[in-house]
Design an enzyme around this catalytic site. Structure first.
Site, PDB file in Angstrom:
ATOM      1  N   HIS A  49      -1.711   0.072  -9.704  1.00 26.62           N
ATOM      2  CA  HIS A  49      -2.293  -0.831  -8.692  1.00 26.62           C
ATOM      3  C   HIS A  49      -2.976  -2.045  -9.339  1.00 26.62           C
ATOM      4  O   HIS A  49      -4.179  -2.254  -9.175  1.00 26.62           O
ATOM      5  CB  HIS A  49      -3.281  -0.070  -7.797  1.00 26.62           C
ATOM      6  CG  HIS A  49      -3.538  -0.792  -6.495  1.00 26.62           C
ATOM      7  ND1 HIS A  49      -3.835  -0.151  -5.318  1.00 26.62           N
ATOM      8  CD2 HIS A  49      -3.537  -2.118  -6.179  1.00 26.62           C
ATOM      9  CE1 HIS A  49      -4.014  -1.032  -4.348  1.00 26.62           C
ATOM     10  NE2 HIS A  49      -3.836  -2.244  -4.857  1.00 26.62           N
TER      11      HIS A  49
ATOM     12  N   ARG B  78       0.870  -1.172   0.000  1.00 27.79           N
ATOM     13  CA  ARG B  78       0.000   0.000   0.000  1.00 27.79           C
ATOM     14  C   ARG B  78       0.903   1.217   0.000  1.00 27.79           C
ATOM     15  O   ARG B  78       1.938   1.235   0.697  1.00 27.79           O
ATOM     16  CB  ARG B  78      -0.892   0.038   1.253  1.00 27.79           C
ATOM     17  CG  ARG B  78      -2.093  -0.886   1.203  1.00 27.79           C
ATOM     18  CD  ARG B  78      -3.087  -0.476   0.109  1.00 27.79           C
ATOM     19  NE  ARG B  78      -4.258  -1.336   0.038  1.00 27.79           N
ATOM     20  CZ  ARG B  78      -4.361  -2.433  -0.721  1.00 27.79           C
ATOM     21  NH1 ARG B  78      -3.353  -2.809  -1.497  1.00 27.79           N
ATOM     22  NH2 ARG B  78      -5.469  -3.145  -0.717  1.00 27.79           N
TER      23      ARG B  78
ATOM     24  N   GLU C 191      -4.223   7.507  -5.010  1.00 24.98           N
ATOM     25  CA  GLU C 191      -4.447   6.808  -6.288  1.00 24.98           C
ATOM     26  C   GLU C 191      -5.736   7.312  -6.908  1.00 24.98           C
ATOM     27  O   GLU C 191      -6.724   7.465  -6.187  1.00 24.98           O
ATOM     28  CB  GLU C 191      -4.524   5.301  -6.045  1.00 24.98           C
ATOM     29  CG  GLU C 191      -3.192   4.738  -5.556  1.00 24.98           C
ATOM     30  CD  GLU C 191      -3.212   3.238  -5.291  1.00 24.98           C
ATOM     31  OE1 GLU C 191      -4.234   2.584  -5.588  1.00 24.98           O
ATOM     32  OE2 GLU C 191      -2.207   2.723  -4.790  1.00 24.98           O
TER      33      GLU C 191
HETATM   34  C1  OXD Z   1      -5.574  -6.241  -2.576  1.00 25.26           C
HETATM   35  C2  OXD Z   1      -4.822  -5.597  -3.678  1.00 25.26           C
HETATM   36  O1  OXD Z   1      -5.676  -5.644  -1.488  1.00 25.26           O
HETATM   37  O2  OXD Z   1      -4.765  -6.178  -4.776  1.00 25.26           O
HETATM   38  O3  OXD Z   1      -6.093  -7.342  -2.754  1.00 25.26           O
HETATM   39  O4  OXD Z   1      -4.277  -4.506  -3.509  1.00 25.26           O
END
Ligand code: OXD
Length: 314
Positions: free
Chosen positions: A275, A227, A256
């Site tokens: 992402h 993240r 994002e």
């Molecule tokens: C998730 C991602 O949290 O792909 O699954 O970021």
């Protein structure tokens, strides 16, 4: 039998997976903006961890279980949810294959100079660029879990040394040396590639910062597939600008989509992907299979998988 509301359109094969648990389970699959009409009847709600489900949640009188199709559960944790008896589970464990392939795509892009060569190709330019190998280089994984394990396994196949940090130090098949989380500073100077694979929680917000970039080799590459907020982004930009690291491969960002004005866009030594590291045509098949396994446990009163501590966030 429970009524399940799933905030994603499902194919027939996905509904069949769920009905293999019990024929008479009611499954409704729809988009978030259509869900209001169904929520009052839902015993189980299945959502993505970035959906704003709070308004729906407040009207979910029968809800007993909230499941995330993602690993991240950021928007599914809010005070009313934390203070309720509703179980929260996620899809951790299904991301290792696509994310590890994404990491190696980015690492090999840097070592083989593909990021430079693609630009040259667009300009019809025939010029050699510096090249390197992954063989016998050291890969450091911060936060070894199921994703990190899959990365470590592939790294071993490529002849790399693998080091990692983990909260509880255990024996790991594909890791040469495991460090407790508080020894990150000892591990970083050894690494040629550093991958952040930590979940975002109150404890990991802004976790990786300037002092960590300062501890890295100036020839090392940094990758974030976890993240954005786990890394202090201004510090990452400083590290790139001051040459504290050689480059970065980033799939996640503090904001994002990454804002147009971010200096990260312009840098030749940064690979930006929107992402999608976990995505592949098989994502939903794996996610629904995991959910159906957990559903079988739920209806049979057995111990459930992937329960999230709603106060810790993982
Ligand atoms: C998730 C991602 O949290 O792909 O699954 O970021």
């Amino acid at each position: 039998m429970p009524t399940i509301l799933i905030l994603n359109k499902l194919a027939e094969r996905h509904k069949t997976m769920i009905h293999s648990v019990a024929d008479d389970i009611a499954v409704i699959s729809c988009e978030l903006d259509e869900a209001g009409q169904y929520i009052a009847d839902a015993d189980i709600l299945v959502a993505w961890g970035w959906m704003d489900i709070r308004p729906l949640f407040l009207r979910a009188a029968k809800l007993k279980w909230l499941h995330a199709l993602s690993a991240g559960v950021e928007t599914l944790i809010f005070p009313e949810m934390q203070n309720s008896g509703i179980i929260l589970t996620n899809s951790r464990g299904i991301h290792g294959i696509p994310i590890s392939e994404h990491i190696f795509a980015m690492m090999l892009t840097f070592t083989r100079g593909l990021h430079l060569l693609l630009k040259q190709q667009a300009a019809k330019k025939w010029r050699r660029v510096p090249t390197d190998e992954l063989h016998e280089k050291t890969l450091g994984i911060i936060g070894l879990g199921s994703i990190g394990r899959e990365i470590a396994k592939k790294a071993k196949g490529l002849g790399m040394n693998v080091v990692a940090t983990k909260r509880a130090v255990t024996t790991e098949l594909f890791v040469d040396k495991l460090y407790p989380a508080d020894q990150l500073h000892e591990m970083l100077p050894l690494c040629d590639f550093v991958v952040v694979a930590l979940p975002l929680t109150e404890d990991t917000k802004g976790y990786f910062r300037l002092e960590h970039f300062q501890a890295m080799k100036p020839t090392a590459y940094f990758f974030n597939i976890a993240r954005g907020a786990v890394v202090n982004e201004p510090d990452l930009i400083t590290a790139l600008e001051q040459g504290l690291i050689a480059g970065a491969g980033l799939d996640v960002f503090e904001n994002e989509p990454l804002p147009e004005e971010s200096p990260l866009w312009e840098r030749e030594n940064v690979i930006i992907t929107p992402h999608l590291a976990a995505l592949s045509p098989y994502y939903l098949d794996r996610a629904i299979k995991l959910f159906a396994d957990n559903l079988a446990r739920y209806v049979n009163g057995r111990e459930m998988l992937n329960i999230i501590d709603k106060h810790k966030g993982y």
